[in-house]
Every structure is written in structure tokens, then in C-alpha cells.
Design an enzyme around this catalytic site. Structure first.
Site, PDB file in Angstrom:
ATOM      1  N   CYS A  80       0.750  -1.523   0.129  1.00  0.00           N
ATOM      2  CA  CYS A  80      -0.094  -0.121  -0.229  1.00  0.00           C
ATOM      3  C   CYS A  80       1.267   1.187  -0.029  1.00  0.00           C
ATOM      4  O   CYS A  80       1.559   1.307   1.038  1.00  0.00           O
ATOM      5  CB  CYS A  80      -1.179  -0.252   1.464  1.00  0.00           C
ATOM      6  SG  CYS A  80      -2.146   1.088   1.306  1.00  0.00           S
TER       7      CYS A  80
ATOM      8  N   CYS B 226      -0.770   4.192   1.897  1.00  0.00           N
ATOM      9  CA  CYS B 226      -0.396   3.811   3.740  1.00  0.00           C
ATOM     10  C   CYS B 226       1.648   3.920   4.389  1.00  0.00           C
ATOM     11  O   CYS B 226       1.633   5.120   5.261  1.00  0.00           O
ATOM     12  CB  CYS B 226      -0.680   2.333   3.845  1.00  0.00           C
ATOM     13  SG  CYS B 226      -1.875   1.702   3.778  1.00  0.00           S
ATOM     14  N   ASP B 227       2.411   3.490   3.381  1.00  0.00           N
ATOM     15  CA  ASP B 227       3.115   3.499   4.094  1.00  0.00           C
ATOM     16  C   ASP B 227       4.351   4.030   2.662  1.00  0.00           C
ATOM     17  O   ASP B 227       5.525   4.670   2.946  1.00  0.00           O
ATOM     18  CB  ASP B 227       3.974   2.419   3.975  1.00  0.00           C
ATOM     19  CG  ASP B 227       3.237   1.166   4.572  1.00  0.00           C
ATOM     20  OD1 ASP B 227       2.347   1.652   5.600  1.00  0.00           O
ATOM     21  OD2 ASP B 227       3.084   0.341   4.073  1.00  0.00           O
TER      22      ASP B 227
HETATM   23  C1  LIG Z   1       0.652  -3.664   5.478  1.00  0.00           C
HETATM   24  C2  LIG Z   1      -1.090  -2.901   5.534  1.00  0.00           C
HETATM   25  C3  LIG Z   1      -0.811  -1.096   6.282  1.00  0.00           C
HETATM   26  C4  LIG Z   1      -1.406  -0.835   6.216  1.00  0.00           C
HETATM   27  N1  LIG Z   1      -1.224   0.105   6.365  1.00  0.00           N
HETATM   28  C5  LIG Z   1      -2.290   1.810   6.244  1.00  0.00           C
HETATM   29  C6  LIG Z   1      -2.124   2.318   6.534  1.00  0.00           C
HETATM   30  O1  LIG Z   1      -1.449   3.248   7.080  1.00  0.00           O
HETATM   31  N2  LIG Z   1      -3.274   3.550   6.671  1.00  0.00           N
HETATM   32  C7  LIG Z   1      -4.473   3.042   6.129  1.00  0.00           C
HETATM   33  O2  LIG Z   1      -6.029   3.511   6.279  1.00  0.00           O
HETATM   34  N3  LIG Z   1      -4.836   1.922   6.190  1.00  0.00           N
HETATM   35  C8  LIG Z   1      -4.132   1.373   5.611  1.00  0.00           C
HETATM   36  N4  LIG Z   1      -4.238  -0.200   5.086  1.00  0.00           N
HETATM   37  C9  LIG Z   1      -5.209  -0.273   4.611  1.00  0.00           C
HETATM   38  C10 LIG Z   1      -6.666  -0.808   5.861  1.00  0.00           C
HETATM   39  O3  LIG Z   1      -5.716  -1.663   6.626  1.00  0.00           O
HETATM   40  C11 LIG Z   1      -7.292  -1.517   4.940  1.00  0.00           C
HETATM   41  O4  LIG Z   1      -7.392  -0.319   4.589  1.00  0.00           O
HETATM   42  C12 LIG Z   1      -8.075  -1.466   6.388  1.00  0.00           C
HETATM   43  O5  LIG Z   1      -7.832  -2.511   7.528  1.00  0.00           O
HETATM   44  C13 LIG Z   1     -10.048  -2.254   5.469  1.00  0.00           C
HETATM   45  O6  LIG Z   1     -11.010  -2.452   6.946  1.00  0.00           O
HETATM   46  P1  LIG Z   1     -12.161  -3.670   6.280  1.00  0.00           P
HETATM   47  O7  LIG Z   1     -12.211  -3.489   7.823  1.00  0.00           O
HETATM   48  O8  LIG Z   1     -12.142  -3.436   5.115  1.00  0.00           O
HETATM   49  O9  LIG Z   1     -10.868  -5.606   6.333  1.00  0.00           O
HETATM   50  P2  LIG Z   1     -10.171  -5.342   6.745  1.00  0.00           P
HETATM   51  O10 LIG Z   1      -9.192  -4.467   7.682  1.00  0.00           O
HETATM   52  O11 LIG Z   1      -9.174  -6.721   5.948  1.00  0.00           O
HETATM   53  O12 LIG Z   1     -10.590  -6.530   7.940  1.00  0.00           O
HETATM   54  C14 LIG Z   1     -11.294  -7.446   8.097  1.00  0.00           C
HETATM   55  C15 LIG Z   1     -12.017  -8.821   8.818  1.00  0.00           C
HETATM   56  O13 LIG Z   1     -12.653  -9.558   8.009  1.00  0.00           O
HETATM   57  C16 LIG Z   1     -12.671 -10.851   8.368  1.00  0.00           C
HETATM   58  N5  LIG Z   1     -12.818 -12.023   7.797  1.00  0.00           N
HETATM   59  C17 LIG Z   1     -12.480 -12.007   6.492  1.00  0.00           C
HETATM   60  N6  LIG Z   1     -13.098 -13.823   6.020  1.00  0.00           N
HETATM   61  C18 LIG Z   1     -13.976 -13.593   6.657  1.00  0.00           C
HETATM   62  C19 LIG Z   1     -14.847 -14.506   7.126  1.00  0.00           C
HETATM   63  N7  LIG Z   1     -15.485 -15.490   6.796  1.00  0.00           N
HETATM   64  N8  LIG Z   1     -15.781 -14.809   8.278  1.00  0.00           N
HETATM   65  C20 LIG Z   1     -15.466 -14.098   9.196  1.00  0.00           C
HETATM   66  N9  LIG Z   1     -14.114 -13.513   9.262  1.00  0.00           N
HETATM   67  C21 LIG Z   1     -13.870 -13.491   8.296  1.00  0.00           C
HETATM   68  C22 LIG Z   1     -11.344 -10.575   9.451  1.00  0.00           C
HETATM   69  O14 LIG Z   1     -10.618 -11.429   9.964  1.00  0.00           O
HETATM   70  C23 LIG Z   1     -10.654  -9.452   9.852  1.00  0.00           C
HETATM   71  O15 LIG Z   1     -11.385  -9.407  10.782  1.00  0.00           O
HETATM   72  C24 LIG Z   1      -2.351  -1.067   5.642  1.00  0.00           C
HETATM   73  C25 LIG Z   1      -3.124  -2.940   4.748  1.00  0.00           C
HETATM   74  C26 LIG Z   1      -2.158  -3.624   5.035  1.00  0.00           C
HETATM   75  C27 LIG Z   1      -2.072  -4.876   4.782  1.00  0.00           C
END
Ligand SMILES: Cc1cc2nc3c(=O)[nH]c(=O)nc-3n(C[C@H](O)[C@H](O)[C@H](O)COP(=O)(O)OP(=O)(O)OC[C@H]3O[C@@H](n4cnc5c(N)ncnc54)[C@H](O)[C@@H]3O)c2cc1C
Length: 336
Positions: free
Chosen positions: A159, A162-163
Site C-alpha cells: 500500500c 499507507c507507507d
Molecule cells: C500492511 C498494511 C498496512 C496498511 N497501512 C495502512 C495505513 O497506514 N493507513 C490506512 O488507512 N490503511 C492502511 N492499510 C489498509 C487498511 O488496513 C485497510 O484499508 C482496512 O483494514 C480495511 O478495513 P476492513 O474493515 O474493510 O477490512 P480488514 O481490515 O481487511 O478486516 C477484515 C476482517 O474480516 C474478517 N474476515 C474475513 N473473512 C471472514 C469470514 N469468512 N468470516 C468472518 N470474518 C472474516 C477478518 O478476520 C478481518 O477481521 C494497510 C494495509 C496493510 C495490509
């Protein structure tokens, strides 16, 4: 575990004995939230404050993608920055403060054919919900190199938004040849001294407009027909080993010195389990009615990265989690 085919089957079609539920394994809730990233927890905060008594299942990765990173500098409200795991712990505590029921479990199959939506967790427990909020995120694709894992959070990132900031004035590489890779390379070219764009083929798949921007940038060097095979460095990434024209008579090994290695080869939305009932785009992102979190199934809402091919940030995920809880609240109030 069910086979992939079974996972997509409506429950009443699953003949496997292990899926025959007794009533103790069935629980009725008003609002079910699937996923514990910024979208899921924010939906839980709003839904519990609206007295929907939400039940949230965390999935395998409690806290979501941010638990795999160290510094988060761009989430409003943390002037000194915060680590990803700490931030998600704060989200969780805030949801619990208003009574959200947070449980560990993975959604393994769903039946969205009726008015009551049924979701099975861990092939064992059925939750029947009036409203379901899907916040299962998207997973970045990696090349599968052992060194990618070794340097996770130490120079390897999926990302740039992000980084990228952490690599100001430094040299980095971006892997990929599509629109995302072009976009990430252009973004990083505004921050970094030099950006290598590592492209497997002899052309970019990115749109003409994006290609032009890449070509016009003064500090992006495209490494055509190169593939990364290893990363090296003492306490973080210091360089990458690449193979040029792999498998041809002209094959050669090249090394580049870099401080950051950015993957831009796509994401996989975690939507497979819902696909039989929900409309998705070609990649698998759940389609929502623009400006809302509503899916094609009434009472089923999607929030965060699982429905967002464009922004994929914690703050946008949290924002859409809020939207989903408000949409669910409106839906439930009309059900009464
Ligand atoms: C290494 C890294 C660094 C990042 N740094 C930043 C940053 O500095 N700033 C920023 O804004 N964004 C950052 N991001 C992006 C950010 O993490 C994502 O945009 C954000 O987490 C998305 O949120 P979400 O709630 O949609 O999903 P996610 O955070 O992906 O969470 C998904 C959830 O769904 C659950 N899940 C999946 N499948 C199932 C299932 N079948 N049953 C039950 N639960 C399930 C998982 O366990 C998880 O808890 C980063 C991403 C990464 C990978």
C-alpha cells in the site's frame, strides 16, 4: 470443513451430516456483523449505540489487516501516530463499551434466500439475522517469496498510500504492470528519489492515460521483462534480486538497491462465501448501490475493502462501516 462447493451452497442443500443443525446451534439476532477490521468495528459502534444489539464475528484475523502493520500515521485522531494493533484494540474497546457482542468465528456458508438471513460459522453455529453487515476486507496479493514475509513491515508493503511517506527521498520498487501499479508508481514518484517499476511483460496493462503519466514522470525507471526473485538487507530491505527475460537465452540476473518494495499486483476481496447470493464485479468486490452500503439482497449490507476497489484505507473502511450500520438501522426500523 466443507468443500469450496459446499461453502457456496444454501444450507438446505447441504446434505453432509456434519451440517445438520440442532436448535441449540441456531441463534436469532437483529444485526450480525462479519469482520473485525475498521469497517466491522465501526459498524458495531454505531449499531450498538442505536440499540441493535449487534453480534460481531471477528474471522481469523481479529482486528483485520492493520494488525499486520506497525505505524499508522494517517488515521485522524492520533496526532503522534499509533501502531495498527493498538488502533484496532481501541476500536474493539469502543465497540464493547456500547455492548457489542464480539466473538471469534469464521463465516463458512450463508443462505440469503429468505427474509431471515442465515450465516453459518465454523460449519457449526447458525446465526439467523434480520440484517447482516459484511465487512470481510480484501487481501493483498504477494509474489510468494520467502523474503517478502521476512521483511514484512521492514521494507515490504502492499500500500503506497499507507507507507509511501516513510520512504521520502529514498529509492523504491513497485511490482506490477496494471493501473494500480502505475498509480502507486506515480504516487511514490512524488515522494521518493527514484522508483523502479518492475514489469514482467514487455508492455504495461495500465490504461493509456496512466501509461503516459508513468512515461512522463522524471524519476520512474521501468524494468521491462523483469521478475523479482529475492529481497536482501541487514535490518530491512536494502535491495532486490531480479531475473531479466526469464526462461530465454538472454536470461540474466540483476540487482537493484532499494529501501522499499511495493506490491501492486492486486487484491482478493474476501467475498467467496457470499458470491452465490451477492452481485460482485469481475474481481469479486461486492457491488453496493452507489452512495449506500446496500447490496442486491435486502437487509444485507457491505462495508470496507470488500466492496471498495478504489480507496482501501482504514478511514474509508470505517466511514463505510458507519454507513452500513445506519442503513441497517433504517432497514430494521421499517421491518417492525
Ligand atoms: C500492511 C498494511 C498496512 C496498511 N497501512 C495502512 C495505513 O497506514 N493507513 C490506512 O488507512 N490503511 C492502511 N492499510 C489498509 C487498511 O488496513 C485497510 O484499508 C482496512 O483494514 C480495511 O478495513 P476492513 O474493515 O474493510 O477490512 P480488514 O481490515 O481487511 O478486516 C477484515 C476482517 O474480516 C474478517 N474476515 C474475513 N473473512 C471472514 C469470514 N469468512 N468470516 C468472518 N470474518 C472474516 C477478518 O478476520 C478481518 O477481521 C494497510 C494495509 C496493510 C495490509
Amino acid at each position: 470443513m466443507n468443500s469450496d462447493m459446499d461453502i457456496c451452497k444454501p444450507l438446505d442443500l447441504q446434505k453432509d451430516g456434519q451440517n445438520m443443525m440442532n436448535s441449540e446451534n441456531i441463534e436469532k439476532v437483529r444485526c450480525l456483523i462479519i469482520g473485525s477490521g475498521p469497517a466491522g468495528y465501526t459498524a458495531a459502534i454505531y449499531a450498538s449505540r442505536a440499540n441493535l444489539r449487534p453480534v460481531l464475528y471477528t474471522g481469523l484475523e481479529t482486528g483485520g489487516q492493520l494488525t499486520t502493520t506497525t505505524d499508522v500515521d494517517n488515521y485522524p485522531g492520533y496526532p503522534e501516530g499509533v501502531t495498527g494493533p493498538q488502533m484496532m484494540e481501541d476500536f474493539k474497546k469502543q465497540a464493547e463499551r456500547f455492548g457489542a457482542d464480539i466473538r471469534f468465528g469464521i463465516a463458512t456458508s450463508v443462505d440469503f434466500s429468505g427474509k431471515i438471513h442465515k450465516v453459518t460459522f465454523d460449519d457449526m453455529k447458525i446465526i439467523e439475522a434480520d440484517a447482516v453487515i459484511i465487512a470481510t476486507g480484501a487481501t493483498a496479493k504477494y509474489l510468494g517469496l520467502e523474503s517478502e514475509t521476512r521483511y514484512a513491515g521492514m521494507g515490504v508493503s502492499a500500500c503506497a498510500t499507507c507507507d509511501g511517506f516513510f520512504y521520502r527521498g529514498k529509492d523504491v520498487a513497485v511490482v506490477g504492470g496494471g493501473d494500480t501499479a502505475a498509480e502507486e508508481a506515480i504516487y511514490l514518484s512524488g515522494l521518493c528519489r527514484k522508483v523502479y517499476l518492475i514489469v514482467r511483460r514487455h508492455e504495461l496493462r495500465a490504461s493509456k492515460v496512466m501509461q503516459d503519466k508513468v512515461f512522463k514522470s522524471g524519476n520512474i525507471e521501468i524494468l521491462w521483462e523483469h521478475q523479482a526473485i529475492n529481497l536482501f538487507g541487514e535490518n530491512g530491505v536494502e535491495g532486490a534480486t531480479l531475473v531479466k527475460k526469464k526462461g530465454t537465452a538472454d536470461e540474466e540476473t540483476v540487482t537493484i538497491k532499494i529501501d522499499g518494495f511495493f506490491l501492486a499486483i492486486g487484491h482478493t476481496p474476501n467475498s467467496v462465501v457470499f458470491k452465490q447470493y451477492l452481485e460482485t464485479d469481475q474481481v469479486g468486490y461486492i457491488k453496493t448501490i452507489p452512495g449506500t452500503s446496500k447490496t442486491n439482497v435486502e437487509g444485507v449490507f457491505a462495508a470496507g475493502d470488500v466492496q471498495d476497489p478504489n480507496y482501501r484505507q482504514a478511514v474509508t473502511a470505517a466511514g463505510s462501516g458507519c454507513m452500513a450500520a445506519i442503513d441497517a438501522e433504517h432497514y430494521l426500523s421499517e421491518l417492525k
